[in-house]
Structure formats: C-alpha cells, structure tokens
Design a protein around this motif. Structure first.
Motif, PDB file in Angstrom:
ATOM      1  N   VAL A  23      45.068  32.553  39.488  1.00 31.79           N
ATOM      2  CA  VAL A  23      43.955  32.424  38.445  1.00 31.79           C
ATOM      3  C   VAL A  23      42.911  32.911  39.422  1.00 31.79           C
ATOM      4  O   VAL A  23      42.485  32.923  40.995  1.00 31.79           O
ATOM      5  CB  VAL A  23      43.738  31.222  38.412  1.00 31.79           C
ATOM      6  CG1 VAL A  23      41.892  31.386  37.774  1.00 31.79           C
ATOM      7  CG2 VAL A  23      44.367  30.087  37.581  1.00 31.79           C
ATOM      8  N   SER A  25      39.117  35.171  39.392  1.00 35.22           N
ATOM      9  CA  SER A  25      37.582  35.452  38.147  1.00 35.22           C
ATOM     10  C   SER A  25      37.069  36.395  39.994  1.00 35.22           C
ATOM     11  O   SER A  25      37.342  36.186  40.626  1.00 35.22           O
ATOM     12  CB  SER A  25      37.668  33.367  38.902  1.00 35.22           C
ATOM     13  OG  SER A  25      36.819  33.455  39.559  1.00 35.22           O
ATOM     14  N   ASP A  76      48.406  37.000  31.609  1.00 35.67           N
ATOM     15  CA  ASP A  76      47.763  36.157  30.621  1.00 35.67           C
ATOM     16  C   ASP A  76      46.237  36.252  30.724  1.00 35.67           C
ATOM     17  O   ASP A  76      45.457  36.201  30.856  1.00 35.67           O
ATOM     18  CB  ASP A  76      47.497  34.804  30.400  1.00 35.67           C
ATOM     19  CG  ASP A  76      47.131  33.981  29.065  1.00 35.67           C
ATOM     20  OD1 ASP A  76      46.528  34.933  28.048  1.00 35.67           O
ATOM     21  OD2 ASP A  76      47.235  33.131  28.316  1.00 35.67           O
ATOM     22  N   LYS A  79      43.548  34.536  30.347  1.00 39.42           N
ATOM     23  CA  LYS A  79      43.814  33.242  30.879  1.00 39.42           C
ATOM     24  C   LYS A  79      42.769  33.884  32.625  1.00 39.42           C
ATOM     25  O   LYS A  79      42.958  33.334  33.223  1.00 39.42           O
ATOM     26  CB  LYS A  79      44.158  32.400  30.755  1.00 39.42           C
ATOM     27  CG  LYS A  79      44.702  31.189  30.016  1.00 39.42           C
ATOM     28  CD  LYS A  79      45.458  30.959  29.595  1.00 39.42           C
ATOM     29  CE  LYS A  79      45.729  29.889  27.729  1.00 39.42           C
ATOM     30  NZ  LYS A  79      46.913  28.826  27.981  1.00 39.42           N
ATOM     31  N   ASN A  80      42.509  35.073  32.583  1.00 36.49           N
ATOM     32  CA  ASN A  80      42.803  35.388  34.014  1.00 36.49           C
ATOM     33  C   ASN A  80      43.627  34.937  34.943  1.00 36.49           C
ATOM     34  O   ASN A  80      43.917  34.950  35.977  1.00 36.49           O
ATOM     35  CB  ASN A  80      41.535  35.163  34.593  1.00 36.49           C
ATOM     36  CG  ASN A  80      40.612  36.079  33.712  1.00 36.49           C
ATOM     37  OD1 ASN A  80      40.673  36.936  32.802  1.00 36.49           O
ATOM     38  ND2 ASN A  80      39.043  36.506  34.998  1.00 36.49           N
ATOM     39  N   THR A  81      44.594  35.438  34.158  1.00 38.96           N
ATOM     40  CA  THR A  81      45.887  34.140  34.890  1.00 38.96           C
ATOM     41  C   THR A  81      47.383  35.849  35.090  1.00 38.96           C
ATOM     42  O   THR A  81      47.514  36.112  34.472  1.00 38.96           O
ATOM     43  CB  THR A  81      46.314  33.412  34.395  1.00 38.96           C
ATOM     44  OG1 THR A  81      45.089  32.171  34.235  1.00 38.96           O
ATOM     45  CG2 THR A  81      48.022  32.536  35.469  1.00 38.96           C
TER      46      THR A  81
END
Length: 130
Positions: A23, A25, A76, A79-81
C-alpha cells in the motif's frame, strides 16, 4: 509524506504460493509505476516485476526472466495497492521483497532499474524451504 508498506511475506514449502501486498500513500498513485524487487543475503537487490502507471483502464507489466510465468503483478488504484502473486515457489526465491514507486509519469512506463525508483518500503521476508 510518502509511505510504502509491504505485507504478506512468510514461510512456504517449495511449490507453494504466497501473495504479497503493498500500500502506498502520500502520492498520486495512478501516476506511479509500482515495482517489486528482492534481495537475498549477500546479494544485490534485483528486479522482480513492475506494473506501469495507469489511469485504471490500461496498464503494462514486466517480469524478470527468473519469475516470468510464475509471478503475477496487479494494481488497484482505488485502494492504492499493488499485489504480487507468487506461485510454484522455489528455494531460490527466498529473499526480502521490497515494493517501490517510480514516477510520476505521464505515459505508461515499466522501469526495471532500481535507481529509477523514488520511494521504497521496508521489505517483507519470503522463505521457501525445499
């Protein structure tokens, strides 16, 4: 401030599977190519896989020859994934796995040179026993 956090590492027997997640951010995720690298003890950090920056409709992937056909990378944007699905694992896949972000880019990019990556996670250990 940008944060990149990996998860999902662990121990697995040869032939097994693991899925790593990452992840990110603090950045405009769509505009960054996301890569996975790995580093075994005493060895240099090496490229594993990358997925290009994407607006969500089109993206490109690339893999190291050693993992092509066994590993699969996906992202994704909602979802910043980014995930790395690893199958048919071998003892030589044992390493610390790092997620990293390269960019920002306008056009699709799939960098494999670690010097092109700006942000890195702390790594997650994968151990494959024979």
């Amino acid at each position: 401030q940008v944060h990149v956090v990996e998860s999902g590492g662990g121990w697995v027997q040869a032939g097994g599977s693991l899925t790593l997640s990452c992840v990110a951010s603090g950045l405009t995720f769509n505009n960054y190519a996301m890569g996975w690298f790995r580093q075994a003890p005493g060895k240099e950090r090496q490229f594993v896989a990358v997925i290009s920056n994407s607006d969500g409709s089109v993206w490109y992937g690339d893999y190291a020859d050693s993992v092509r056909g066994r590993f699969s990378i996906a992202r994704d944007n909602a979802k910043n994934t980014v995930t790395l699905q690893m199958r048919s694992l071998k003892p030589e896949d044992t390493a610390a796995y790092y997620c990293a972000a390269a960019g920002p880019y306008g056009s699709h990019r799939t960098p494999s040179d670690r010097d092109q990556y700006k942000y890195w996670g702390q790594g997650t250990q994968v151990t494959v026993s024979s």
